[in-house]
Enzyme design. Structure first.
Site, PDB file in Angstrom:
ATOM      1  N   ARG A  84     -38.767  31.574 -59.678  1.00  0.00           N
ATOM      2  CA  ARG A  84     -39.767  30.661 -60.251  1.00  0.00           C
ATOM      3  C   ARG A  84     -40.278  29.676 -59.204  1.00  0.00           C
ATOM      4  O   ARG A  84     -41.453  29.386 -59.127  1.00  0.00           O
ATOM      5  CB  ARG A  84     -39.171  29.886 -61.431  1.00  0.00           C
ATOM      6  CG  ARG A  84     -39.725  30.357 -62.763  1.00  0.00           C
ATOM      7  CD  ARG A  84     -39.493  29.338 -63.839  1.00  0.00           C
ATOM      8  NE  ARG A  84     -38.093  28.967 -63.920  1.00  0.00           N
ATOM      9  CZ  ARG A  84     -37.231  29.481 -64.778  1.00  0.00           C
ATOM     10  NH1 ARG A  84     -37.619  30.376 -65.656  1.00  0.00           N
ATOM     11  NH2 ARG A  84     -35.979  29.093 -64.788  1.00  0.00           N
ATOM     12  N   ASP A  96     -32.236  29.101 -53.060  1.00  0.00           N
ATOM     13  CA  ASP A  96     -33.192  28.021 -52.800  1.00  0.00           C
ATOM     14  C   ASP A  96     -32.498  26.685 -52.572  1.00  0.00           C
ATOM     15  O   ASP A  96     -32.939  25.651 -53.049  1.00  0.00           O
ATOM     16  CB  ASP A  96     -34.189  27.908 -53.964  1.00  0.00           C
ATOM     17  CG  ASP A  96     -33.496  27.669 -55.284  1.00  0.00           C
ATOM     18  OD1 ASP A  96     -32.273  27.856 -55.365  1.00  0.00           O
ATOM     19  OD2 ASP A  96     -34.168  27.284 -56.252  1.00  0.00           O
ATOM     20  N   ASP A 121     -29.222  24.065 -57.756  1.00  0.00           N
ATOM     21  CA  ASP A 121     -29.514  22.681 -57.369  1.00  0.00           C
ATOM     22  C   ASP A 121     -29.544  21.739 -58.577  1.00  0.00           C
ATOM     23  O   ASP A 121     -29.180  20.564 -58.459  1.00  0.00           O
ATOM     24  CB  ASP A 121     -30.793  22.584 -56.534  1.00  0.00           C
ATOM     25  CG  ASP A 121     -32.014  23.086 -57.278  1.00  0.00           C
ATOM     26  OD1 ASP A 121     -31.859  23.888 -58.224  1.00  0.00           O
ATOM     27  OD2 ASP A 121     -33.141  22.687 -56.906  1.00  0.00           O
ATOM     28  N   ASP A 126     -31.412  32.758 -56.461  1.00  0.00           N
ATOM     29  CA  ASP A 126     -32.678  32.400 -55.803  1.00  0.00           C
ATOM     30  C   ASP A 126     -32.555  31.999 -54.335  1.00  0.00           C
ATOM     31  O   ASP A 126     -33.554  31.948 -53.630  1.00  0.00           O
ATOM     32  CB  ASP A 126     -33.353  31.243 -56.557  1.00  0.00           C
ATOM     33  CG  ASP A 126     -33.856  31.688 -57.912  1.00  0.00           C
ATOM     34  OD1 ASP A 126     -34.220  32.868 -58.039  1.00  0.00           O
ATOM     35  OD2 ASP A 126     -33.880  30.860 -58.838  1.00  0.00           O
ATOM     36  N   GLY A 184     -28.316  28.736 -64.201  1.00  0.00           N
ATOM     37  CA  GLY A 184     -28.572  30.187 -64.188  1.00  0.00           C
ATOM     38  C   GLY A 184     -27.353  30.946 -63.697  1.00  0.00           C
ATOM     39  O   GLY A 184     -26.713  30.529 -62.738  1.00  0.00           O
ATOM     40  N   ARG A 225     -27.377  25.493 -70.158  1.00  0.00           N
ATOM     41  CA  ARG A 225     -28.117  24.318 -69.720  1.00  0.00           C
ATOM     42  C   ARG A 225     -27.799  23.245 -70.764  1.00  0.00           C
ATOM     43  O   ARG A 225     -27.903  23.502 -71.963  1.00  0.00           O
ATOM     44  CB  ARG A 225     -29.602  24.637 -69.625  1.00  0.00           C
ATOM     45  CG  ARG A 225     -29.827  25.738 -68.591  1.00  0.00           C
ATOM     46  CD  ARG A 225     -31.223  25.851 -68.080  1.00  0.00           C
ATOM     47  NE  ARG A 225     -31.235  26.361 -66.719  1.00  0.00           N
ATOM     48  CZ  ARG A 225     -31.357  27.655 -66.390  1.00  0.00           C
ATOM     49  NH1 ARG A 225     -31.470  28.577 -67.322  1.00  0.00           N
ATOM     50  NH2 ARG A 225     -31.355  28.022 -65.122  1.00  0.00           N
ATOM     51  N   THR A 276     -26.427  30.907 -57.143  1.00  0.00           N
ATOM     52  CA  THR A 276     -27.788  31.125 -57.650  1.00  0.00           C
ATOM     53  C   THR A 276     -28.395  32.337 -56.964  1.00  0.00           C
ATOM     54  O   THR A 276     -28.257  32.508 -55.757  1.00  0.00           O
ATOM     55  CB  THR A 276     -28.699  29.897 -57.433  1.00  0.00           C
ATOM     56  OG1 THR A 276     -30.062  30.309 -57.545  1.00  0.00           O
ATOM     57  CG2 THR A 276     -28.519  29.265 -56.066  1.00  0.00           C
TER      58      THR A 276
HETATM   59  P1  ADP Z   1     -29.329  25.394 -61.933  1.00  0.00           P
HETATM   60  O1  ADP Z   1     -28.013  24.766 -61.625  1.00  0.00           O
HETATM   61  O2  ADP Z   1     -29.246  26.888 -62.024  1.00  0.00           O
HETATM   62  O3  ADP Z   1     -30.424  24.889 -61.006  1.00  0.00           O
HETATM   63  P2  ADP Z   1     -30.415  23.739 -64.130  1.00  0.00           P
HETATM   64  O4  ADP Z   1     -31.495  23.125 -63.306  1.00  0.00           O
HETATM   65  O5  ADP Z   1     -30.761  24.204 -65.499  1.00  0.00           O
HETATM   66  O6  ADP Z   1     -29.721  24.984 -63.432  1.00  0.00           O
HETATM   67  O7  ADP Z   1     -29.237  22.650 -64.258  1.00  0.00           O
HETATM   68  C1  ADP Z   1     -28.047  22.945 -64.969  1.00  0.00           C
HETATM   69  C2  ADP Z   1     -27.581  21.747 -65.732  1.00  0.00           C
HETATM   70  O8  ADP Z   1     -27.245  20.678 -64.853  1.00  0.00           O
HETATM   71  C3  ADP Z   1     -28.592  21.133 -66.673  1.00  0.00           C
HETATM   72  O9  ADP Z   1     -28.716  21.831 -67.885  1.00  0.00           O
HETATM   73  C4  ADP Z   1     -27.977  19.758 -66.903  1.00  0.00           C
HETATM   74  O10 ADP Z   1     -26.925  19.813 -67.837  1.00  0.00           O
HETATM   75  C5  ADP Z   1     -27.414  19.431 -65.517  1.00  0.00           C
HETATM   76  N1  ADP Z   1     -28.387  18.592 -64.772  1.00  0.00           N
HETATM   77  C6  ADP Z   1     -29.440  18.979 -64.027  1.00  0.00           C
HETATM   78  N2  ADP Z   1     -30.104  17.928 -63.504  1.00  0.00           N
HETATM   79  C7  ADP Z   1     -29.456  16.822 -63.950  1.00  0.00           C
HETATM   80  C8  ADP Z   1     -29.644  15.409 -63.801  1.00  0.00           C
HETATM   81  N3  ADP Z   1     -30.645  14.905 -63.063  1.00  0.00           N
HETATM   82  N4  ADP Z   1     -28.772  14.581 -64.411  1.00  0.00           N
HETATM   83  C9  ADP Z   1     -27.756  15.057 -65.160  1.00  0.00           C
HETATM   84  N5  ADP Z   1     -27.522  16.374 -65.351  1.00  0.00           N
HETATM   85  C10 ADP Z   1     -28.350  17.248 -64.770  1.00  0.00           C
END
Ligand code: ADP
Length: 327
Positions: free
Chosen positions: A176, A134, A107, A132, A15, A76, A130
């Site tokens: 969320r 969080d 995270d 959030d 995000g 993502r 982020t």
């Molecule tokens: P944010 O960083 O805002 O929490 P996301 O949860 O969408 O956003 O995570 C961003 C990207 O990080 C994902 O689209 C993916 O490419 C990578 N990612 C997240 N979790 C994993 C994981 N367990 N293993 C490998 N890549 C991951």
């Protein structure tokens, strides 16, 4: 003896959050100051997998500290969840000689960095970007302050019209899984109730309070709801209230993506600059696979494997403040 990091890649992932540009700028300029080569990786992990990587200079980050969004774009990336995708990413980094990474994201992005650094010998440092807030291990995240101020400005305006018409407004803010935007913006605007995912809501109590106010003809009321509260946002909360209190004039306002955009606040620019600077220092000093946070106004380093396990918690005291001040 840890390997010296000489070529770093920087990316923004997940995000988007206001202040990501300020963080990119700080990473690029601190890296160049220390004689490193710095590469921008486009669209988060997607750019790593697809080799969308370019060399950055000091001037590449001119005139961006005040801009919302991220010049590196974000995404993502499904491929990064797979070992094959991460292998491609590694090979692409190798072709550029990149031997250190700075990941600006939430995270989820840290989880990706953690998995990657377990598999490949490329040290990673995370920066919490982020809205959030969080992530445990930091008092603030890049973008949170701006997002909350955007929400506060909007809610203040809604209060004016709510007051003019004696209406109940249910305002949905982002969050969320985390209620920090709702909590901070709700307290700062004097909301009567704040509904967040971390706490069970006593809807009967809220209806009782509203009925009592209706009886006293004191109908102006603001309820701030995080999108991920147990009812799934403002629309459903409004539906329940309308059913139970049919004479209440209830309006819903969903603030949505305006909370992500806009010029970052001074505070976000400042923490992004300090964290970006520290991320490069970490790579230089061999403090690998951590994320850089701030606790009590000092830099604080949390191993990525711990960061991905913990969430910030909302203390009972916050909820007490909400209750006392709205009474
Ligand atoms: P944010 O960083 O805002 O929490 P996301 O949860 O969408 O956003 O995570 C961003 C990207 O990080 C994902 O689209 C993916 O490419 C990578 N990612 C997240 N979790 C994993 C994981 N367990 N293993 C490998 N890549 C991951």
């Amino acid at each position: 003896m840890k390997k010296r990091v000489t070529k770093i890649g920087v990316l923004t992932s997940g995000g988007d959050a206001p202040g990501m540009n300020a963080a990119v700028r700080a990473v690029v300029r601190t890296g160049i100051y220390h004689g490193m080569e710095v590469f921008g990786i486009m669209r988060g992990y997607t750019g790593m997998v697809e080799n969308d990587i370019f060399k950055m200079e000091s001037r590449s980050v001119a005139n961006i500290i005040q801009r919302g969004g991220t010049i590196l774009k974000t995404s993502r990336c499904k491929d990064f969840f797979t070992p094959e995708g991460r292998k491609r990413a590694y090979e692409n980094l190798k072709t550029h000689g990149i031997n250190g990474l700075v990941i600006i994201g939430g995270d989820g992005s840290f989880r990706g960095a953690q998995t990657f650094s377990n598999e490949y010998d490329i040290p990673c440092v995370g920066l919490p970007g982020t809205i959030d807030k969080d992530i445990a291990g930091t008092d603030f995240t890049i973008g949170f302050d701006t997002a909350v101020n955007t929400a506060v400005e909007a809610i203040d305006k809604i209060r004016d019209t709510a007051d003019a018409h004696d209406r109940l407004f249910i305002i949905e803010v982002m969050g969320r899984d985390a209620g920090y935007i709702a909590l901070h913006s709700g307290i700062s605007t004097g909301a009567e109730n704040i509904l967040i995912p971390e706490r069970k809501t006593d809807i009967e109590e809220i209806i009782k309070q509203l009925a009592e106010k209706e009886r006293r003809h004191k109908l102006v009321n603001l309820i701030v709801v995080a999108e991920g509260d147990e009812f799934g946002g403002a629309d459903y909360v409004a539906k329940i209230i309308k059913e139970r209190l049919p004479i209440q004039e209830v309006r819903v306002c969903i603030l949505g993506h305006i909370q992500r955009g806009g010029s970052p606040s001074c505070f976000d620019r400042l923490i992004a600059s300090r964290m970006g600077y520290s991320a490069v220092e970490c790579l230089l000093e061999g403090r690998f696979n951590v994320f850089v946070g701030m606790v009590n106004n000092r830099m604080h380093y949390t191993p990525l494997n711990e960061a991905v396990k913990k969430k910030q918690r909302i203390s009972e005291e916050w909820m007490k403040i909400v209750k006392i001040l709205a009474s």
